[in-house]
Design a protein around this motif. Sequence first.
Motif, PDB file in Angstrom:
ATOM      1  N   GLY A  15     -12.158   8.929  11.211  1.00  0.00           N
ATOM      2  CA  GLY A  15     -11.076   9.939  11.871  1.00  0.00           C
ATOM      3  C   GLY A  15     -10.454   9.283  12.978  1.00  0.00           C
ATOM      4  O   GLY A  15      -9.507   9.952  13.636  1.00  0.00           O
ATOM      5  N   LYS A  16     -10.398   8.041  13.107  1.00  0.00           N
ATOM      6  CA  LYS A  16      -9.879   7.151  14.136  1.00  0.00           C
ATOM      7  C   LYS A  16      -8.383   6.724  13.678  1.00  0.00           C
ATOM      8  O   LYS A  16      -8.252   6.319  12.382  1.00  0.00           O
ATOM      9  CB  LYS A  16     -10.708   6.052  14.707  1.00  0.00           C
ATOM     10  CG  LYS A  16     -11.908   6.378  15.439  1.00  0.00           C
ATOM     11  CD  LYS A  16     -12.522   5.273  15.868  1.00  0.00           C
ATOM     12  CE  LYS A  16     -13.489   5.909  16.723  1.00  0.00           C
ATOM     13  NZ  LYS A  16     -14.576   4.618  17.097  1.00  0.00           N
ATOM     14  N   PRO A  17      -7.322   6.499  14.571  1.00  0.00           N
ATOM     15  CA  PRO A  17      -6.073   5.911  14.110  1.00  0.00           C
ATOM     16  C   PRO A  17      -6.306   4.538  13.616  1.00  0.00           C
ATOM     17  O   PRO A  17      -7.053   3.727  14.067  1.00  0.00           O
ATOM     18  CB  PRO A  17      -5.100   5.994  15.425  1.00  0.00           C
ATOM     19  CG  PRO A  17      -5.655   6.838  16.104  1.00  0.00           C
ATOM     20  CD  PRO A  17      -7.340   6.851  15.916  1.00  0.00           C
ATOM     21  N   LYS A  18      -5.558   4.023  12.415  1.00  0.00           N
ATOM     22  CA  LYS A  18      -5.422   2.840  12.042  1.00  0.00           C
ATOM     23  C   LYS A  18      -4.213   2.244  11.741  1.00  0.00           C
ATOM     24  O   LYS A  18      -3.094   3.218  11.822  1.00  0.00           O
ATOM     25  CB  LYS A  18      -6.540   2.694  10.748  1.00  0.00           C
ATOM     26  CG  LYS A  18      -5.600   3.216   9.646  1.00  0.00           C
ATOM     27  CD  LYS A  18      -6.268   3.279   8.346  1.00  0.00           C
ATOM     28  CE  LYS A  18      -5.851   3.804   6.827  1.00  0.00           C
ATOM     29  NZ  LYS A  18      -6.463   3.322   5.841  1.00  0.00           N
ATOM     30  N   PRO A  19      -3.549   0.992  11.842  1.00  0.00           N
ATOM     31  CA  PRO A  19      -2.488   0.638  11.653  1.00  0.00           C
ATOM     32  C   PRO A  19      -1.721   1.073  10.286  1.00  0.00           C
ATOM     33  O   PRO A  19      -2.636   1.180   9.181  1.00  0.00           O
ATOM     34  CB  PRO A  19      -2.473  -0.927  11.586  1.00  0.00           C
ATOM     35  CG  PRO A  19      -3.751  -1.292  12.146  1.00  0.00           C
ATOM     36  CD  PRO A  19      -4.868   0.016  11.792  1.00  0.00           C
ATOM     37  N   MET A  20      -0.642   1.289  10.123  1.00  0.00           N
ATOM     38  CA  MET A  20      -0.059   1.754   8.970  1.00  0.00           C
ATOM     39  C   MET A  20       0.937   0.580   8.319  1.00  0.00           C
ATOM     40  O   MET A  20       2.018   0.253   8.922  1.00  0.00           O
ATOM     41  CB  MET A  20       1.055   2.922   9.313  1.00  0.00           C
ATOM     42  CG  MET A  20       0.297   4.225   9.472  1.00  0.00           C
ATOM     43  SD  MET A  20       1.187   5.616   9.571  1.00  0.00           S
ATOM     44  CE  MET A  20       2.127   5.356  11.034  1.00  0.00           C
ATOM     45  N   PRO A  21       0.402  -0.324   7.358  1.00  0.00           N
ATOM     46  CA  PRO A  21       1.168  -1.381   6.830  1.00  0.00           C
ATOM     47  C   PRO A  21       2.417  -0.822   5.854  1.00  0.00           C
ATOM     48  O   PRO A  21       2.296  -1.078   4.904  1.00  0.00           O
ATOM     49  CB  PRO A  21       0.325  -2.223   6.113  1.00  0.00           C
ATOM     50  CG  PRO A  21      -0.899  -0.907   5.723  1.00  0.00           C
ATOM     51  CD  PRO A  21      -0.887   0.089   6.654  1.00  0.00           C
ATOM     52  N   PRO A  46       0.853  -1.321  -0.129  1.00  0.00           N
ATOM     53  CA  PRO A  46       0.013  -0.142  -0.125  1.00  0.00           C
ATOM     54  C   PRO A  46       1.021   1.173   0.020  1.00  0.00           C
ATOM     55  O   PRO A  46       1.908   1.212   0.230  1.00  0.00           O
ATOM     56  CB  PRO A  46      -0.715  -0.279   1.321  1.00  0.00           C
ATOM     57  CG  PRO A  46      -0.070  -0.933   2.209  1.00  0.00           C
ATOM     58  CD  PRO A  46       0.777  -1.976   1.333  1.00  0.00           C
ATOM     59  N   TRP A  47       0.336   2.101  -0.511  1.00  0.00           N
ATOM     60  CA  TRP A  47       0.919   3.833  -0.481  1.00  0.00           C
ATOM     61  C   TRP A  47       0.084   4.888  -0.256  1.00  0.00           C
ATOM     62  O   TRP A  47      -1.222   4.591  -0.346  1.00  0.00           O
ATOM     63  CB  TRP A  47       1.718   3.604  -1.813  1.00  0.00           C
ATOM     64  CG  TRP A  47       0.954   3.640  -3.030  1.00  0.00           C
ATOM     65  CD1 TRP A  47       0.525   2.505  -3.537  1.00  0.00           C
ATOM     66  CD2 TRP A  47       0.499   4.499  -3.887  1.00  0.00           C
ATOM     67  NE1 TRP A  47      -0.108   2.996  -4.751  1.00  0.00           N
ATOM     68  CE2 TRP A  47      -0.201   4.023  -4.886  1.00  0.00           C
ATOM     69  CE3 TRP A  47       0.629   6.067  -3.461  1.00  0.00           C
ATOM     70  CZ2 TRP A  47      -1.078   4.673  -5.747  1.00  0.00           C
ATOM     71  CZ3 TRP A  47      -0.239   6.853  -4.735  1.00  0.00           C
ATOM     72  CH2 TRP A  47      -0.804   6.226  -5.829  1.00  0.00           C
ATOM     73  N   GLY A  48       0.610   5.910  -0.242  1.00  0.00           N
ATOM     74  CA  GLY A  48      -0.386   7.068  -0.034  1.00  0.00           C
ATOM     75  C   GLY A  48      -1.187   7.144   1.066  1.00  0.00           C
ATOM     76  O   GLY A  48      -1.008   7.072   2.021  1.00  0.00           O
ATOM     77  N   GLU A  49      -2.560   7.491   0.698  1.00  0.00           N
ATOM     78  CA  GLU A  49      -3.812   7.543   1.793  1.00  0.00           C
ATOM     79  C   GLU A  49      -3.853   6.162   2.484  1.00  0.00           C
ATOM     80  O   GLU A  49      -4.236   6.220   3.612  1.00  0.00           O
ATOM     81  CB  GLU A  49      -5.168   7.596   1.213  1.00  0.00           C
ATOM     82  CG  GLU A  49      -5.411   9.154   0.751  1.00  0.00           C
ATOM     83  CD  GLU A  49      -5.349   9.964   1.897  1.00  0.00           C
ATOM     84  OE1 GLU A  49      -6.297   9.451   2.815  1.00  0.00           O
ATOM     85  OE2 GLU A  49      -4.972  10.990   1.857  1.00  0.00           O
ATOM     86  N   ASP A  50      -3.467   4.900   1.850  1.00  0.00           N
ATOM     87  CA  ASP A  50      -3.473   3.472   2.475  1.00  0.00           C
ATOM     88  C   ASP A  50      -2.531   3.443   3.874  1.00  0.00           C
ATOM     89  O   ASP A  50      -2.705   2.581   4.689  1.00  0.00           O
ATOM     90  CB  ASP A  50      -3.321   2.460   1.662  1.00  0.00           C
ATOM     91  CG  ASP A  50      -4.405   2.393   0.520  1.00  0.00           C
ATOM     92  OD1 ASP A  50      -5.541   2.823   0.956  1.00  0.00           O
ATOM     93  OD2 ASP A  50      -4.180   1.979  -0.620  1.00  0.00           O
ATOM     94  N   ILE A  51      -1.571   4.308   3.645  1.00  0.00           N
ATOM     95  CA  ILE A  51      -0.654   4.104   4.805  1.00  0.00           C
ATOM     96  C   ILE A  51      -0.479   5.574   5.703  1.00  0.00           C
ATOM     97  O   ILE A  51       0.443   5.950   6.181  1.00  0.00           O
ATOM     98  CB  ILE A  51       0.962   3.823   4.260  1.00  0.00           C
ATOM     99  CG1 ILE A  51       1.445   4.889   3.355  1.00  0.00           C
ATOM    100  CG2 ILE A  51       0.994   2.494   3.777  1.00  0.00           C
ATOM    101  CD1 ILE A  51       2.786   4.748   2.991  1.00  0.00           C
ATOM    102  N   CYS A  52      -1.627   6.294   5.650  1.00  0.00           N
ATOM    103  CA  CYS A  52      -1.696   7.574   6.338  1.00  0.00           C
ATOM    104  C   CYS A  52      -1.688   7.495   7.718  1.00  0.00           C
ATOM    105  O   CYS A  52      -1.698   8.361   8.723  1.00  0.00           O
ATOM    106  CB  CYS A  52      -2.704   8.600   5.717  1.00  0.00           C
ATOM    107  SG  CYS A  52      -4.414   8.135   6.158  1.00  0.00           S
TER     108      CYS A  52
END
Length: 126
Positions: free
Chosen positions: A27-33, A14-20
Amino acid sequence: ATVEILCTALQSGPWGEDICGLDRATGKPKPMPLGHFFLAIDVGKLCPVDTFKKNAGEFLQALRDSRKAPTGPGRIWTAGEPENDARIERTGQGGMKVNVPLQKNMQVLRDNRPGLKEKYAKLPFE
């Protein structure tokens, strides 16, 4: 763009928005793969090592000496500088970072040697 290609495209990652790090819908935090790419270069095969060190040093110094934005933080950092500054500060305070495996070894040694548990009831990293 080069870093993105090496860390994402080569891995089909993934890249861009998928790793933000943020779920835009909630609006909640999510893991950054995040993807990673490591490259080892034998500089001596390309040019003399002393020449490389001189060239790299001049380049990094030129970056640090660049004109700063008037509203910026006042310093341009190059790779490794914050970590090196922290190491120098810790050394000046009499201590260095002790990695976890060494911490465990130190605890085992203390706990299994007569008199050490009493003398070192709590190690600095505990």
